[in-house]
Design a protein around this motif. Structure first.
Motif, mmCIF file in Angstrom:
data_model
loop_
_atom_site.group_PDB
_atom_site.id
_atom_site.type_symbol
_atom_site.label_atom_id
_atom_site.label_comp_id
_atom_site.label_asym_id
_atom_site.label_seq_id
_atom_site.Cartn_x
_atom_site.Cartn_y
_atom_site.Cartn_z
ATOM 1 N N PHE A 81 -5.684 1.909 -1.253
ATOM 2 C CA PHE A 81 -5.308 0.484 -1.286
ATOM 3 C C PHE A 81 -6.478 -0.365 -0.166
ATOM 4 N N ASN B 130 -2.801 -2.376 5.544
ATOM 5 C CA ASN B 130 -3.340 -1.278 4.679
ATOM 6 C C ASN B 130 -2.773 -0.087 5.230
ATOM 7 N N ASN C 43 0.193 -0.147 2.532
ATOM 8 C CA ASN C 43 -0.224 -0.396 1.164
ATOM 9 C C ASN C 43 0.385 -1.721 0.625
#
Length: 120
Positions: free
Chosen positions: A29, A74, A77
């Motif tokens: 991601f 992050n 994701n």
């Protein structure tokens, strides 16, 4: 395989708020630029907002500037779209998309979308 799954859509009154989420799987991601698009009934799909891999750079369509905020986590994701001050014309199916090369003209992966309906 790569999957992008949106959630958070629904029915909201004009002036209200919604937060959309898009969770990705099957890809790294943090190496993808993410974006939100929308398609209203009878209209072409249009860009809404984009966010760089680290989240430090964002871009917005003029029609949503100052009302929508794109962000990402992050570690989860997930990319988000906070929508405030919703207007009738924001009614659309909202989809997230991912692209590895931020200069590319086409996105690599798309979610199926989530419907946002703004009522008066």
């Amino acid at each position: 395989q790569v999957q992008l799954v949106e959630s958070g859509g629904g029915l909201v009154q004009a002036g209200g708020s919604l937060r959309l989420s898009c969770t990705a799987s099957g890809l790294t991601f943090s190496t993808y630029t993410m974006a939100w698009f929308r398609q209203a009934p009878g209209k072409e799909r249009e860009f809404v907002a984009g966010i760089s891999r680290t989240g430090t750079t964002t871009h917005y369509a003029d029609s949503v500037k100052g009302r929508f905020t794109v962000s990402r986590d992050n570690t989860k994701n997930t990319v988000y779209l906070q929508m405030d001050g919703l207007k009738l014309e924001d009614t659309a199916v909202y989809s997230c998309a991912a692209v590895r090369d931020a200069t590319a003209t086409r996105m690599d992966y798309w979610g199926k979308g989530t419907l946002v309906t703004v009522s008066s």
